[in-house]
Design a protein around this motif. Structure first.
Motif, PDB file in Angstrom:
ATOM      1  N   ASN A  65       0.826  -1.220   0.000  1.00  0.00           N
ATOM      2  CA  ASN A  65       0.000   0.000   0.000  1.00  0.00           C
ATOM      3  C   ASN A  65       0.854   1.261   0.000  1.00  0.00           C
ATOM      4  OD1 ASN A  65      -2.858  -0.698  -0.086  1.00  0.00           O
ATOM      5  ND2 ASN A  65      -2.477  -1.765   1.833  1.00  0.00           N
ATOM      6  N   LEU A  66       1.933   1.275   0.756  1.00  0.00           N
ATOM      7  CA  LEU A  66       2.838   2.431   0.747  1.00  0.00           C
ATOM      8  C   LEU A  66       3.450   2.624  -0.634  1.00  0.00           C
ATOM      9  CD1 LEU A  66       4.659   1.958   4.167  1.00  0.00           C
ATOM     10  CD2 LEU A  66       3.150   3.858   3.549  1.00  0.00           C
ATOM     11  N   ALA A  67       3.850   1.534  -1.275  1.00  0.00           N
ATOM     12  CA  ALA A  67       4.425   1.619  -2.627  1.00  0.00           C
ATOM     13  C   ALA A  67       3.402   2.183  -3.614  1.00  0.00           C
ATOM     14  CB  ALA A  67       4.919   0.250  -3.076  1.00  0.00           C
ATOM     15  N   MET A  68       2.139   1.809  -3.443  1.00  0.00           N
ATOM     16  CA  MET A  68       1.082   2.359  -4.302  1.00  0.00           C
ATOM     17  C   MET A  68       0.915   3.852  -4.055  1.00  0.00           C
ATOM     18  SD  MET A  68      -1.869  -0.607  -4.214  1.00  0.00           S
ATOM     19  CE  MET A  68      -3.119   0.504  -4.831  1.00  0.00           C
ATOM     20  N   GLU A  69       0.879   4.255  -2.773  1.00  0.00           N
ATOM     21  CA  GLU A  69       0.740   5.674  -2.426  1.00  0.00           C
ATOM     22  C   GLU A  69       1.882   6.504  -3.009  1.00  0.00           C
ATOM     23  OE1 GLU A  69       0.372   6.154   1.818  1.00  0.00           O
ATOM     24  OE2 GLU A  69      -1.292   4.715   1.895  1.00  0.00           O
ATOM     25  N   GLU A  70       3.082   5.927  -3.016  1.00  0.00           N
ATOM     26  CA  GLU A  70       4.257   6.624  -3.533  1.00  0.00           C
ATOM     27  C   GLU A  70       4.325   6.562  -5.057  1.00  0.00           C
ATOM     28  OE1 GLU A  70       6.511   8.427  -1.814  1.00  0.00           O
ATOM     29  OE2 GLU A  70       5.400   8.059   0.037  1.00  0.00           O
ATOM     30  N   LYS A  71       3.414   5.790  -5.650  1.00  0.00           N
ATOM     31  CA  LYS A  71       3.355   5.614  -7.103  1.00  0.00           C
ATOM     32  C   LYS A  71       4.611   4.933  -7.661  1.00  0.00           C
ATOM     33  CE  LYS A  71       0.025   9.328  -7.877  1.00  0.00           C
ATOM     34  NZ  LYS A  71      -0.809   8.891  -6.847  1.00  0.00           N
ATOM     35  N   PHE A  72       5.209   4.051  -6.856  1.00  0.00           N
ATOM     36  CA  PHE A  72       6.316   3.236  -7.339  1.00  0.00           C
ATOM     37  C   PHE A  72       5.746   2.209  -8.306  1.00  0.00           C
ATOM     38  CE2 PHE A  72       8.335   3.806  -2.885  1.00  0.00           C
ATOM     39  CZ  PHE A  72       8.875   5.022  -3.242  1.00  0.00           C
ATOM     40  N   GLN A  73       6.463   1.895  -9.368  1.00  0.00           N
ATOM     41  CA  GLN A  73       5.986   0.909 -10.336  1.00  0.00           C
ATOM     42  C   GLN A  73       6.814  -0.367 -10.364  1.00  0.00           C
ATOM     43  OE1 GLN A  73       3.176   0.682 -12.463  1.00  0.00           O
ATOM     44  NE2 GLN A  73       2.607   2.102 -10.853  1.00  0.00           N
ATOM     45  N   ASP A  74       8.080  -0.257 -10.064  1.00  0.00           N
ATOM     46  CA  ASP A  74       8.981  -1.413 -10.060  1.00  0.00           C
ATOM     47  C   ASP A  74       9.457  -1.614  -8.627  1.00  0.00           C
ATOM     48  OD1 ASP A  74       9.004  -1.807 -12.955  1.00  0.00           O
ATOM     49  OD2 ASP A  74      10.069   0.109 -12.999  1.00  0.00           O
ATOM     50  N   ILE A  75       8.955  -2.669  -7.990  1.00  0.00           N
ATOM     51  CA  ILE A  75       9.281  -2.845  -6.576  1.00  0.00           C
ATOM     52  C   ILE A  75       9.750  -4.259  -6.272  1.00  0.00           C
ATOM     53  CG2 ILE A  75       7.632  -1.054  -5.878  1.00  0.00           C
ATOM     54  CD1 ILE A  75       5.853  -3.376  -4.800  1.00  0.00           C
ATOM     55  N   VAL A  76      10.564  -4.342  -5.236  1.00  0.00           N
ATOM     56  CA  VAL A  76      10.971  -5.613  -4.649  1.00  0.00           C
ATOM     57  C   VAL A  76      10.696  -5.473  -3.162  1.00  0.00           C
ATOM     58  CG1 VAL A  76      12.897  -7.171  -4.164  1.00  0.00           C
ATOM     59  CG2 VAL A  76      12.782  -5.990  -6.366  1.00  0.00           C
ATOM     60  N   ILE A  77       9.923  -6.378  -2.634  1.00  0.00           N
ATOM     61  CA  ILE A  77       9.668  -6.401  -1.197  1.00  0.00           C
ATOM     62  C   ILE A  77      10.339  -7.646  -0.651  1.00  0.00           C
ATOM     63  CG2 ILE A  77       7.908  -6.637   0.593  1.00  0.00           C
ATOM     64  CD1 ILE A  77       6.075  -4.937  -1.146  1.00  0.00           C
ATOM     65  N   GLU A  78      11.204  -7.426   0.326  1.00  0.00           N
ATOM     66  CA  GLU A  78      11.931  -8.525   0.950  1.00  0.00           C
ATOM     67  C   GLU A  78      11.499  -8.635   2.407  1.00  0.00           C
ATOM     68  OE1 GLU A  78      16.125  -8.194  -1.496  1.00  0.00           O
ATOM     69  OE2 GLU A  78      15.983  -7.257   0.480  1.00  0.00           O
ATOM     70  N   GLY A  79      11.522  -9.848   2.896  1.00  0.00           N
ATOM     71  CA  GLY A  79      11.205 -10.080   4.296  1.00  0.00           C
ATOM     72  C   GLY A  79      11.603 -11.479   4.701  1.00  0.00           C
ATOM     73  N   ASP A  80      11.633 -11.713   6.014  1.00  0.00           N
ATOM     74  CA  ASP A  80      12.088 -13.011   6.505  1.00  0.00           C
ATOM     75  C   ASP A  80      10.940 -13.915   6.968  1.00  0.00           C
ATOM     76  OD1 ASP A  80      11.415 -11.758   8.865  1.00  0.00           O
ATOM     77  OD2 ASP A  80      13.453 -11.621   9.615  1.00  0.00           O
ATOM     78  N   ALA A  81       9.720 -13.591   6.573  1.00  0.00           N
ATOM     79  CA  ALA A  81       8.547 -14.406   6.913  1.00  0.00           C
ATOM     80  C   ALA A  81       8.310 -15.419   5.787  1.00  0.00           C
ATOM     81  CB  ALA A  81       7.334 -13.521   7.121  1.00  0.00           C
ATOM     82  N   LYS A  82       9.043 -16.507   5.824  1.00  0.00           N
ATOM     83  CA  LYS A  82       9.034 -17.478   4.722  1.00  0.00           C
ATOM     84  C   LYS A  82       7.632 -17.987   4.387  1.00  0.00           C
ATOM     85  CE  LYS A  82      11.475 -21.480   2.888  1.00  0.00           C
ATOM     86  NZ  LYS A  82      10.965 -21.220   1.590  1.00  0.00           N
TER      87      LYS A  82
END
Length: 142
Positions: free
Chosen positions: A35-52
């Motif tokens: 949702n934050l990436a959408m608000e910022e109008k980012f189009q190319d994103i990678v979301i990383e996390g350790d919740a396998k």
């Protein structure tokens, strides 16, 4: 944390959540990041996390999805379609030090933290610098 293509810090966010199971908190964090990436109008994103389990479910392994997080993870799957390129990747916990430092920087008195590369808390800045040293050493070794 939002980074640019050179891994420089653009913005960083953290917030507290109501008491819930860890899997729910991890799923909520992924949806919030989308949702934050959408608000910022980012189009190319990678979301990383350790919740396998969360990342496996989002990327197709819904059989092992914990029912407490299923609705949130379904939301994440739907939100992926908003972006031109969206990669959700599991990383080992030790590779997620910046996110952990951000989480520790949130205070009960101020439940949402928003900052940029000039206002990062010192512990977050240190974790980011360690990440950059690691990335650079791996790049040089290849």
């Amino acid at each position: 944390m939002a980074r640019n293509e050179a891994s420089g810090v653009v913005k960083a966010w953290a917030r507290t959540l109501p008491k819930c199971e860890l899997i729910e908190a991890e799923a909520a964090a992924i949806v919030w990041a989308l949702n934050l990436a959408m608000e910022e109008k980012f189009q190319d994103i990678v979301i990383e996390g350790d919740a396998k389990l969360c990342f496996d479910a989002i990327n197709g392994d819904v059989q092992n999805c914990h029912w407490n997080a299923k609705t949130l993870l379904d939301n994440a799957i739907e939100l992926k379609a908003y972006f031109a390129n969206c990669c959700l990747c599991w990383v080992k916990s030790e590779c997620n030090a910046v996110a952990h430092a951000l989480a520790k920087a949130v205070s009960p008195l101020s439940p949402v933290l928003k900052c940029n590369n000039y206002s990062l808390p010192p512990d977050v800045w240190d974790a980011w610098k360690r990440d950059m040293l690691l990335v650079n050493s791996i790049s040089l070794a290849v």
